[in-house]
Write a protein that holds these residues in place. Structure first.
Motif, short mmCIF file in Angstrom:
data_model
loop_
_atom_site.label_atom_id
_atom_site.label_comp_id
_atom_site.label_asym_id
_atom_site.label_seq_id
_atom_site.Cartn_x
_atom_site.Cartn_y
_atom_site.Cartn_z
N ARG A 159 23.11 -11.81 -10.94
CA ARG A 159 22.93 -11.81 -9.36
C ARG A 159 23.40 -10.26 -8.85
NH1 ARG A 159 21.84 -15.84 -5.83
NH2 ARG A 159 20.69 -16.83 -7.71
N ALA A 160 24.54 -9.87 -9.56
CA ALA A 160 25.16 -8.75 -8.86
C ALA A 160 24.18 -7.70 -9.26
CB ALA A 160 26.62 -8.70 -9.30
N GLN A 161 23.44 -7.51 -10.34
CA GLN A 161 22.77 -6.37 -10.46
C GLN A 161 21.44 -6.80 -10.66
OE1 GLN A 161 23.06 -5.34 -14.79
NE2 GLN A 161 23.82 -7.54 -15.19
N THR A 162 20.79 -7.22 -9.89
CA THR A 162 19.36 -7.69 -9.63
C THR A 162 18.33 -6.72 -9.38
OG1 THR A 162 19.79 -8.50 -7.40
CG2 THR A 162 19.94 -10.16 -9.28
N SER A 163 18.81 -5.72 -8.81
CA SER A 163 17.86 -4.79 -8.53
C SER A 163 18.33 -3.06 -8.25
CB SER A 163 17.17 -5.09 -7.30
OG SER A 163 17.84 -5.25 -6.06
N SER A 164 19.47 -2.95 -9.02
CA SER A 164 20.09 -1.86 -8.72
C SER A 164 19.10 -0.79 -8.99
CB SER A 164 21.39 -1.43 -9.67
OG SER A 164 20.89 -1.71 -11.04
N ASN A 165 18.20 -0.84 -9.90
CA ASN A 165 17.01 0.41 -9.97
C ASN A 165 15.80 -0.07 -9.84
OD1 ASN A 165 16.49 -0.88 -12.66
ND2 ASN A 165 16.52 1.01 -13.52
N LEU A 166 15.43 -1.16 -9.67
CA LEU A 166 14.34 -1.95 -9.45
C LEU A 166 13.32 -1.13 -8.56
CD1 LEU A 166 14.51 -5.70 -10.05
CD2 LEU A 166 13.61 -4.06 -11.84
N ALA A 167 14.12 -0.66 -7.72
CA ALA A 167 13.30 0.03 -6.58
C ALA A 167 12.64 1.39 -7.14
CB ALA A 167 14.23 0.20 -5.44
N TYR A 168 13.17 1.98 -7.99
CA TYR A 168 12.74 3.07 -8.50
C TYR A 168 11.37 2.91 -9.27
CZ TYR A 168 12.28 7.12 -11.88
OH TYR A 168 11.58 8.36 -12.62
N TYR A 169 11.08 1.53 -9.75
CA TYR A 169 9.90 1.44 -10.33
C TYR A 169 8.82 0.53 -9.57
CZ TYR A 169 12.55 2.45 -14.80
OH TYR A 169 13.42 3.04 -15.72
N PRO A 184 7.20 4.32 -26.56
CA PRO A 184 7.77 2.93 -26.04
C PRO A 184 7.86 2.84 -24.64
CG PRO A 184 9.49 4.70 -26.41
CD PRO A 184 8.45 5.40 -26.66
N SER A 185 7.47 3.80 -23.78
CA SER A 185 7.43 3.75 -22.32
C SER A 185 6.48 2.54 -21.98
CB SER A 185 6.99 4.75 -21.58
OG SER A 185 5.53 5.26 -21.86
N GLY A 186 5.32 2.28 -22.82
CA GLY A 186 4.45 1.14 -22.48
C GLY A 186 5.17 -0.47 -22.54
N THR A 187 5.90 -0.40 -23.70
CA THR A 187 6.48 -1.73 -24.05
C THR A 187 7.68 -1.93 -22.76
OG1 THR A 187 5.92 -2.20 -26.23
CG2 THR A 187 8.04 -2.77 -25.64
N ASN A 188 8.43 -0.92 -22.54
CA ASN A 188 9.55 -1.03 -21.71
C ASN A 188 9.17 -1.33 -20.17
OD1 ASN A 188 12.55 -0.30 -22.70
ND2 ASN A 188 10.83 0.61 -23.89
N ALA A 189 7.68 -0.66 -19.88
CA ALA A 189 7.15 -0.88 -18.66
C ALA A 189 6.61 -2.63 -18.49
CB ALA A 189 6.01 -0.28 -18.54
N SER A 190 6.06 -2.93 -19.69
CA SER A 190 5.81 -4.38 -19.70
C SER A 190 6.84 -5.28 -19.13
CB SER A 190 5.27 -4.69 -21.26
OG SER A 190 6.28 -5.06 -21.96
N LEU A 191 8.16 -4.88 -19.28
CA LEU A 191 8.92 -5.86 -18.60
C LEU A 191 9.04 -5.91 -17.36
CD1 LEU A 191 12.13 -4.17 -20.84
CD2 LEU A 191 11.21 -6.67 -21.18
N LEU A 192 8.90 -4.77 -16.72
CA LEU A 192 8.90 -4.68 -15.11
C LEU A 192 7.66 -5.40 -14.58
CD1 LEU A 192 10.14 -1.14 -15.37
CD2 LEU A 192 11.32 -3.03 -14.23
N ALA A 193 6.27 -5.13 -15.59
CA ALA A 193 5.10 -5.73 -14.91
C ALA A 193 5.21 -7.18 -14.99
CB ALA A 193 4.04 -5.21 -15.93
N VAL A 194 5.77 -7.84 -16.02
CA VAL A 194 5.85 -9.25 -16.06
C VAL A 194 6.89 -9.55 -14.86
CG1 VAL A 194 6.86 -11.07 -17.52
CG2 VAL A 194 5.16 -9.49 -18.52
N ILE A 251 8.55 5.66 -17.99
CA ILE A 251 8.18 4.13 -17.79
C ILE A 251 7.81 3.87 -16.54
CG2 ILE A 251 9.54 1.96 -17.25
CD1 ILE A 251 11.46 2.78 -19.45
N ARG A 252 8.24 4.56 -15.46
CA ARG A 252 7.58 4.49 -13.81
C ARG A 252 6.09 4.94 -13.86
NH1 ARG A 252 9.67 7.83 -8.72
NH2 ARG A 252 8.88 9.60 -9.98
N ASN A 253 5.68 5.88 -14.48
CA ASN A 253 4.14 6.20 -14.40
C ASN A 253 3.51 5.20 -15.09
OD1 ASN A 253 4.61 8.54 -13.26
ND2 ASN A 253 4.69 9.77 -15.00
N GLN A 254 4.00 4.44 -16.13
CA GLN A 254 3.19 3.29 -16.88
C GLN A 254 3.17 2.24 -16.06
OE1 GLN A 254 1.46 3.91 -19.46
NE2 GLN A 254 2.72 4.71 -21.14
#
Length: 902
Positions: free
Chosen positions: A18-28, A141-151, A352-355
């Motif tokens: 909970r403490a680290q839920t979105s420390s960098n999610l805003a970038y993506y 690998p940027s695609g697979t790592n982007a899939s984490l954020l897409a899901v 990853i961000r572009n993907q």
């Protein structure tokens, strides 16, 4: 119970993170929506933020299952396992209401592809199906790592906008198309990551060891396997594709570090003619959404350059022949966590961000164009039905009466593409070939997959453009080495026998009983080498016939295998049981012989029955060797024929005892790591009676380094005239071997093929625009085409072939000279070699009547050079036997008579 466990897991990771839920999610991800705290973020499960490390496949699976457990929007299907037994997942993400109605949604999408039923559907009320595929190449690998954020976004985002997306769309997420390659790559870069990131392109982290993570377990490029379907990853994925019939498929890749970002469409003149113009128009419309998303980020990009949409075996092109729109994304790669480039340092999170941005822009485009995409799919199949009824070819027939296994393998591939296959109702005689009803197959053209059928069977030598990103031809009956014919009469008029909902492996049997004097089987069966290997592995005495013989009225041709019962240590009953198992497993007729006195031809004690040795095989595999070429050989021997080749690094030859091997295979490669002393050691080993088998540039390396006397023609041709656009309605073509079974559609203006090269001392080449230099050079490449050659059926290389006509696949410009010995080149290109695909006139002139195989005597041994790859992408069944014959019967091959006493 699984759902309860998953919910508990999701709760625990959500609380822990909970403490680290979105420390960098805003970038993506967009911050204009709220996110459901019950859905675990990637960091809560992984223990690090996306982009800090490369996600491993097991971590990816753990996260996807955690989201599935926490969300009523998500369900997971494990659709296959890789060669290394890693699970392949497909996530279905849509509204809870759609999840409850998923069976009906699938059924409606199937009806949309049925011209007889699709007109009754109200597409304005149907959700679109959108497939998102990530990282078919494991070291992209940027695609697979982007899939984490897409899901995460699709499962956790809240608000009216995402509710509308999920109501109107079923999103399918394939988060890792190549788990084995991803595991290889992520392990490499994570193990070499410094605490303080190093961006030096020479750094070890950014330079994987051979063969790299691009490929699957057997080092195949899975992005080329959508049509041939030779791997479990592709077969499982295609079942899901046709189960869903998506409207849009996106395919997330990476390219060179000094590039930017690419999205389709590709070069307009380089799409396959069977793909409708409307597909290109929709791709352009979708591209506008990607442009806006990348503009907002300030990311550089390009489109309608470099890439094409021609080969239907690629992930972004296969949808185009199935009523969908395929979109390729290519992101400049950091390869590791950061790397210097001409555009500054490319950092992994940026890739990853572009993907992610183009994932979200694709979702936006599907919402805006949903009805257009659904209407396009319906119209695609309706128009295909009209085309099928209006063209001359009503069906294709193929078969091999002496080798039903190869025909079975092709029929099995075709059925997986949702194409109906039949047996002939009665024997057919077409173009001088008889197709028996229990051995041949019929594919009617009047069915929904009409365009895909054309793509499989056509022989095309007319093109709008002369440059191809991948191959220019893949005619499947040629690839499988089968007799084939186009039928112009209506199949309903008595041609079609029973429809085959599934195809069955040929039935093998033993003809005779336990009292046999000997057993024999023909070498014509595709799996005969597997049978032979089984017998040799059991240490049986096995012989091969170097001339024909007869068992009663049955002719046993060159290469037939003989197992004399009296020479074995195995009891007769056990041998009979073994021969039964061998016959069944390999689809062979094994004939029990009651006497050594055959009616005609060889008698069974003749010296022309040569005792065979079990081949002990080394495949040279390491830096300097093409991973795909050696991987194809490894896959063929290990996966398909049950053999045990050793994979050996070339640089270790100095240290090895070569005497344990009887065959060494040098696949396409340069072999700079083989020292002078190792070359001499190799020469001595061959002289002792062994076989060195070389393919492609591996053969040229042997010649350049004095190991063989095979001669090669001079380097590539230089065009003598500038390329000019063809006149409107004209085509760029080279004469083919016989007419194409499907008349190609008229091509719009394109690029003319360069004229033949000038000779030394002639007038200087005319000036031409510098801007076209790269295209001029590219037009001289042979990206992949099919060529006609003639085979000596009496030669051990030709054992098992019933026709001298062989169709070779070629994707290079290495040309072999004919040898002085009349016995050294048992396989030669014809005077008109092009069967299907593109080749420049200058290259075709070099190929005519040249050698496809050269055999050089070296003491008691031999070097066999096959200039073309007989194992191409595992689906070139028709030439596999050239490779296998070189391995099993190399001991019989010589370019000239052996000296007395040798």
């Amino acid at each position: 119970m699984r759902k309860f466990y998953g919910l508990l897991l999701a709760l625990l990771v959500a609380l822990a993170g909970r403490a680290q839920t979105s420390s960098n999610l805003a970038y993506y991800l967009p911050q204009t929506v709220t996110y459901n705290p019950a859905i675990p973020t990637p960091a809560a499960v992984l223990g690090y933020e996306v982009g800090e490390w490369h996600v491993s496949h097991d971590q990816l699976v753990t996260y996807m299952r955690a989201v599935d457990a926490a969300s009523d929007r998500v369900t997971i299907t494990e659709y296959a396992r890789t060669h290394e037994h890693r699970p392949l997942l497909l996530l279905t993400i849509t509204s809870p209401d759609n999840q409850r109605n998923i069976t009906q949604i699938k059924a409606d999408h199937h009806r949309l592809t049925d011209p007889a039923a699709s007109g009754q559907l109200d597409v304005s009320r149907m959700p679109a199906v959108f497939w998102m595929g990530y990282s078919v190449h494991g070291n992209e690998p940027s695609g697979t790592n982007a899939s984490l954020l897409a899901v995460y976004y699709l499962a956790a985002a809240q608000g009216p906008a995402i509710d509308e997306v999920l109501r109107n769309t079923v999103v399918l997420v394939d988060p890792s198309i190549n788990p084995d390659g991803l595991a290889r790559h992520s392990g490499w870069v994570n193990a070499r990551r410094s605490k303080n990131l190093v961006a030096d392109p020479a750094n070890l982290e950014q330079n994987e060891a051979w063969p790299g993570g691009r490929f699957n377990h057997y080092w195949f490029d899975l992005n080329r396997d959508w049509l041939p379907l030779q791997h479990p990853e592709s077969r499982g994925r295609l079942r899901q594709f046709h189960d869903w019939k998506p409207n849009l498929l996106t395919d997330h890749h990476e390219m060179g570090t000094n590039s930017t970002f690419f999205f389709q469409p590709g070069v307009p003149s380089r799409k396959h003619p069977l793909t409708p113009a409307r597909n290109f128009e929709l791709t352009q419309k979708i591209g506008a959404y990607h442009a806006r998303a990348l503009d907002k980020l300030g990311s550089l990009y390009f489109t309608e350059e470099n890439y094409d949409d021609f080969y239907y075996g690629k992930g972004s092109t296969y949808p185009d022949v199935n009523g969908a729109v395929g979109i390729l994304f290519e992101q400049a790669s950091s390869r590791g966590h950061a790397q210097e480039s001409v555009n500054g340092i490319v950092r992994f999170p940026f890739t990853i961000r572009n993907q992610v941005a183009t994932t979200l822009s694709s979702i936006e485009a599907v919402q805006a164009l949903r009805v257009d995409l659904l209407n396009y799919q319906r119209e695609f199949y309706q128009q295909a039905a009209r085309e099928a009824r209006g063209q001359g070819v009503r069906a294709y027939v193929f078969g091999a009466d002496q080798d039903p296994a190869r025909a079975y393998e092709l029929a099995r591939v075709i059925r997986q593409h949702q194409i109906a296959v039949y047996r002939p109702k009665s024997a057919l005689k077409l173009n001088g070939t008889t197709y028996a009803p229990d051995q041949a197959y019929v594919v009617p053209t009047d069915q929904p997959q009409f365009r895909l059928i054309q793509a499989m069977f056509e022989e095309r030598t007319t093109f709008q453009d002369s440059i191809f990103y991948d191959i220019s031809a893949w005619t499947l009956p040629r690839a499988f080495g089968l007799a084939t014919a186009a039928v112009t009469k209506d199949p309903a008029g008595g041609l079609l026998g029973p429809r085959l909902d599934s195809v069955s492996f040929p039935t093998g049997r033993v003809l005779g009983d336990k009292t046999a004097y000997a057993y024999a089987f023909s070498w014509q069966g595709y799996y005969a080498p597997r049978a032979l290997n089984t017998l040799l592995a059991r240490k049986l005495v096995v012989k091969v016939a170097s001339e024909p013989f007869f068992i009663g009225a049955r002719k046993m041709d060159y290469g037939s295998i003989l197992v004399p019962v009296g020479l074995q240590t195995m009891p007769a009953d056990s041998l009979y049981a073994l021969m039964q198992r061998v016959a069944t497993a390999n689809g062979l007729d094994v004939v029990g012989i009651t006497t050594g006195l055959s009616a005609q031809g060889l008698k069974l004690g003749s010296v022309n029955f040569v005792t065979l040795k079990k081949p002990e095989i080394m495949l040279l595999a390491g830096p300097g060797v093409s991973p795909t070429d050696v991987g194809e050989a490894w896959h063929l021997l290990d996966e398909r024929f049950g053999m045990t080749p050793s994979l050996v690094a070339p640089e270790t030859l100095d240290r090895l005892n070569l005497d344990r091997y009887t065959v060494i295979v040098a696949s396409d490669g340069t072999y700079a790591s083989i020292s002078a002393s190792a070359r001499e050691k190799l020469r001595t080993w061959v002289q002792r009676g062994n076989t060195l088998l070389a393919l492609g540039k591996g053969a040229k390396w042997l010649a350049d380094n004095g190991l063989s006397t095979t001669r090669f023609k001079a380097g590539g041709p230089v065009p003598a005239a500038p390329e000019t656009a063809l006149a409107p309605g004209a085509t760029s073509t080279v004469p083919a071997v016989g007419p194409a079974p499907v008349s190609p559609a008229p091509a719009p203006p394109g690029r003319a093929r360069p004229a033949p090269a000038t000779v030394a001392g002639a007038n200087p080449l005319p000036q031409r625009p510098y801007v076209g230099m790269r295209n001029t050079a590219s037009a001289q490449e042979i990206s992949g085409a099919i060529f006609h050659a003639r085979l000596d059926l009496t030669h051990p290389l030709g054992y098992g072939y019933t026709s001298p006509d062989v169709f070779l696949f070629r994707d290079h410009t290495v040309f072999m000279e004919r040898a002085a010995s009349p016995y050294a080149n048992p396989l030669m290109y014809t005077a008109r070699p092009l069967a299907s695909g593109f080749i420049s006139r200058a290259n075709e002139a070099k190929l005519r009547n040249s050698a496809a195989v050269d055999i050089v005597d070296v003491g008691a041994g031999r070097i066999i050079s096959l200039v073309d790859n007989p194992n191409f992408r595992a689906f070139w069944y028709g030439t596999n036997k050239l490779f296998l014959n070189s391995i099993f019967f190399g001991q019989l091959m010589r370019a000239s008579p052996a000296p007395a006493g040798e």
